[in-house]
Design an enzyme around this catalytic site. Structure first.
Site, short mmCIF file in Angstrom:
data_model
loop_
_atom_site.label_atom_id
_atom_site.label_comp_id
_atom_site.label_asym_id
_atom_site.label_seq_id
_atom_site.Cartn_x
_atom_site.Cartn_y
_atom_site.Cartn_z
N LYS A 13 0.84 -1.21 0.00
CA LYS A 13 0.00 0.00 0.00
C LYS A 13 0.87 1.26 0.00
O LYS A 13 0.66 2.18 -0.79
CB LYS A 13 -0.94 0.01 1.23
CG LYS A 13 -1.85 -1.20 1.31
CD LYS A 13 -2.79 -1.14 2.49
CE LYS A 13 -2.10 -1.18 3.84
NZ LYS A 13 -1.38 -2.45 4.14
N ARG A 88 -9.96 0.41 8.76
CA ARG A 88 -9.49 -0.95 9.00
C ARG A 88 -10.52 -1.77 9.76
O ARG A 88 -10.27 -2.93 10.06
CB ARG A 88 -8.23 -0.88 9.86
CG ARG A 88 -6.96 -1.12 9.08
CD ARG A 88 -5.83 -0.77 10.01
NE ARG A 88 -4.69 -1.56 9.77
CZ ARG A 88 -3.56 -1.08 9.24
NH1 ARG A 88 -3.47 0.17 8.87
NH2 ARG A 88 -2.53 -1.86 9.08
N ARG A 127 11.66 -6.09 5.02
CA ARG A 127 11.57 -4.64 4.85
C ARG A 127 12.56 -3.91 5.78
O ARG A 127 12.74 -4.29 6.93
CB ARG A 127 10.16 -4.15 5.15
CG ARG A 127 10.04 -2.62 5.11
CD ARG A 127 8.63 -2.13 5.11
NE ARG A 127 7.84 -2.62 6.21
CZ ARG A 127 6.53 -2.43 6.33
NH1 ARG A 127 5.88 -1.76 5.40
NH2 ARG A 127 5.88 -2.92 7.36
N ARG A 160 11.39 -2.29 11.35
CA ARG A 160 10.29 -1.90 12.24
C ARG A 160 10.08 -3.01 13.27
O ARG A 160 10.13 -4.19 12.93
CB ARG A 160 9.01 -1.73 11.42
CG ARG A 160 8.76 -0.31 10.96
CD ARG A 160 7.67 -0.17 9.94
NE ARG A 160 6.39 -0.77 10.29
CZ ARG A 160 5.28 -0.64 9.55
NH1 ARG A 160 5.31 0.09 8.43
NH2 ARG A 160 4.15 -1.21 9.90
N ARG A 171 -0.32 -9.65 13.07
CA ARG A 171 -0.94 -8.61 12.23
C ARG A 171 -1.79 -9.23 11.12
O ARG A 171 -2.85 -8.72 10.79
CB ARG A 171 0.14 -7.70 11.61
CG ARG A 171 0.78 -6.76 12.64
CD ARG A 171 2.09 -6.22 12.15
NE ARG A 171 1.98 -5.34 11.02
CZ ARG A 171 3.02 -5.03 10.22
NH1 ARG A 171 4.21 -5.53 10.46
NH2 ARG A 171 2.83 -4.20 9.20
P1 AP5 Z 1 4.84 -1.61 1.80
O1 AP5 Z 1 4.51 -0.79 0.62
O2 AP5 Z 1 5.57 -0.97 2.93
O3 AP5 Z 1 3.51 -2.38 2.31
P2 AP5 Z 1 2.28 -1.84 3.14
O4 AP5 Z 1 1.06 -2.51 2.59
O5 AP5 Z 1 2.28 -0.34 3.19
O6 AP5 Z 1 2.66 -2.50 4.53
P3 AP5 Z 1 2.56 -1.92 6.02
O7 AP5 Z 1 3.27 -2.90 6.90
O8 AP5 Z 1 3.05 -0.52 6.10
O9 AP5 Z 1 1.05 -2.02 6.24
P4 AP5 Z 1 0.29 -2.15 7.55
O10 AP5 Z 1 -1.06 -1.94 7.05
O11 AP5 Z 1 0.48 -3.35 8.36
O12 AP5 Z 1 1.02 -1.10 8.48
P5 AP5 Z 1 0.64 0.37 8.90
O13 AP5 Z 1 1.90 1.13 8.91
O14 AP5 Z 1 -0.51 0.90 8.13
O15 AP5 Z 1 5.67 -2.88 1.28
C1 AP5 Z 1 6.17 -3.84 2.20
C2 AP5 Z 1 7.53 -4.35 1.69
O16 AP5 Z 1 7.34 -5.05 0.45
C3 AP5 Z 1 8.55 -3.24 1.38
O17 AP5 Z 1 9.82 -3.68 1.74
C4 AP5 Z 1 8.46 -3.05 -0.15
O18 AP5 Z 1 9.70 -2.63 -0.70
C5 AP5 Z 1 8.08 -4.45 -0.61
N1 AP5 Z 1 7.17 -4.44 -1.77
C6 AP5 Z 1 6.12 -3.62 -1.99
N2 AP5 Z 1 5.51 -3.92 -3.15
C7 AP5 Z 1 6.19 -4.98 -3.66
C8 AP5 Z 1 6.04 -5.76 -4.84
N3 AP5 Z 1 5.04 -5.53 -5.72
N4 AP5 Z 1 6.91 -6.77 -5.04
C9 AP5 Z 1 7.93 -7.04 -4.16
N5 AP5 Z 1 8.12 -6.31 -3.03
C10 AP5 Z 1 7.26 -5.30 -2.78
O19 AP5 Z 1 0.11 0.13 10.39
C11 AP5 Z 1 0.98 -0.24 11.44
C12 AP5 Z 1 0.19 -0.37 12.73
O20 AP5 Z 1 -0.45 0.89 13.05
C13 AP5 Z 1 -0.98 -1.37 12.72
O21 AP5 Z 1 -0.55 -2.69 12.98
C14 AP5 Z 1 -1.88 -0.81 13.81
O22 AP5 Z 1 -1.40 -1.12 15.08
C15 AP5 Z 1 -1.74 0.70 13.62
N6 AP5 Z 1 -2.77 1.24 12.70
C16 AP5 Z 1 -2.54 1.84 11.49
N7 AP5 Z 1 -3.70 2.21 10.93
C17 AP5 Z 1 -4.69 1.85 11.79
C18 AP5 Z 1 -6.10 1.97 11.77
N8 AP5 Z 1 -6.76 2.51 10.72
N9 AP5 Z 1 -6.80 1.48 12.83
C19 AP5 Z 1 -6.17 0.94 13.90
N10 AP5 Z 1 -4.84 0.78 13.98
C20 AP5 Z 1 -4.09 1.24 12.93
#
Ligand code: AP5
Length: 215
Positions: A13, A88, A127, A160, A171
């Site tokens: 994402k 979410r 990552r 992270r 997760r």
């Molecule tokens: P990346 O693009 O970083 O993936 P992502 O989907 O953004 O993953 P996140 O871990 O950031 O998502 P998340 O939803 O768990 O975490 P968030 O920060 O929102 O890509 C991942 C890796 O893959 C990278 O190394 C990239 O280079 C590689 N990659 C990407 N595309 C690729 C491809 N096509 N091919 C190969 N490699 C690829 O949330 C973190 C925490 O915050 C949650 O656990 C929760 O505690 C809290 N939180 C956040 N939002 C909320 C909410 N709305 N409600 C409640 N709690 C929340």
């Protein structure tokens, strides 16, 4: 324009968001980034959120919805926004519908980025993120030119805490239980487009671009 990026942890994402906001001039609202920044600076929100994030759980809805409500009123949202990682839960989604009219938007599309679980685990555990500018890398798929050093700013790269294998598994479970129901929710509203996120970054973006070009 308001676009929602939906998908499990590691679906790409954040990676796709970077391209979308640049091309469409949208504000990027990534709740994970906002929460991590609050944890880093030690705000009240950050202190409350840290406990949940460290365990791979969702931060309670009441904390997250307030920050999104405020963020949508920021001047850079005037041309629209890309929501990355929000909503979410179904509760967050219904809250969003209540506040959007005040911000002057409706939801245009919900892009569901779908990736198999084995790849999600590989992507998350490999990552690395820059401690200074936040740029994201991957040991195998997007390695920096110099080991553990950011290509963009020279900062140190780190893993992270929630990308440790045990927390990643939690997760993914939380996603299945609390976030996947949103697929049906938005399907019923005929807002969802499914994106094959297993492909390489450019191929994933091509699919997204085709959909955005039709809006
Ligand atoms: P990346 O693009 O970083 O993936 P992502 O989907 O953004 O993953 P996140 O871990 O950031 O998502 P998340 O939803 O768990 O975490 P968030 O920060 O929102 O890509 C991942 C890796 O893959 C990278 O190394 C990239 O280079 C590689 N990659 C990407 N595309 C690729 C491809 N096509 N091919 C190969 N490699 C690829 O949330 C973190 C925490 O915050 C949650 O656990 C929760 O505690 C809290 N939180 C956040 N939002 C909320 C909410 N709305 N409600 C409640 N709690 C929340």
């Amino acid at each position: 324009m308001l676009i929602i990026l939906l998908g499990p942890p590691g679906a790409g994402k954040g990676t796709q968001a970077e391209r979308i906001i640049k091309e469409r001039q949208l504000a990027h609202i990534a709740t994970g980034d906002i929460l991590r920044s609050a944890v880093k600076t030690g705000t009240t929100l950050g202190r409350k959120a840290k406990h949940f994030m460290d365990q791979g759980k969702l931060v309670p809805d009441e904390l997250v919805v307030e920050l999104v409500k405020e963020r949508l009123m920021d001047p850079d949202c005037v041309n629209g926004a890309l929501l990355d990682g929000f909503p979410r839960t179904v509760n967050q989604a219904s809250f969003l519908e209540q506040v959007l009219p005040n911000a002057g938007f409706g939801i245009d599309r919900v892009l569901s980025v779908e990736v198999d679980e084995k790849s999600l685990i590989e992507r998350l555990t490999g990552r690395r993120v820059c401690s200074d500018c936040g740029a994201s890398y991957h040991l195998k798929f997007k390695a920096p030119q110099v080991r553990n050093v950011c290509d963009r700013c020279g900062g140190d790269l780190f893993q992270r805490d929630d990308d440790a294998l045990g927390t990643v598994k939690e997760r993914l479970q939380v996603y299945k239980k609390q976030t996947e129901p949103l697929m049906d929710y938005y399907q019923e509203k005929k807002l969802i487009d499914r994106i094959d996120g297993n492909l390489d970054v450019e191929q994933v973006y091509e699919q997204i671009k085709k959909i955005l070009d039709q809006i």
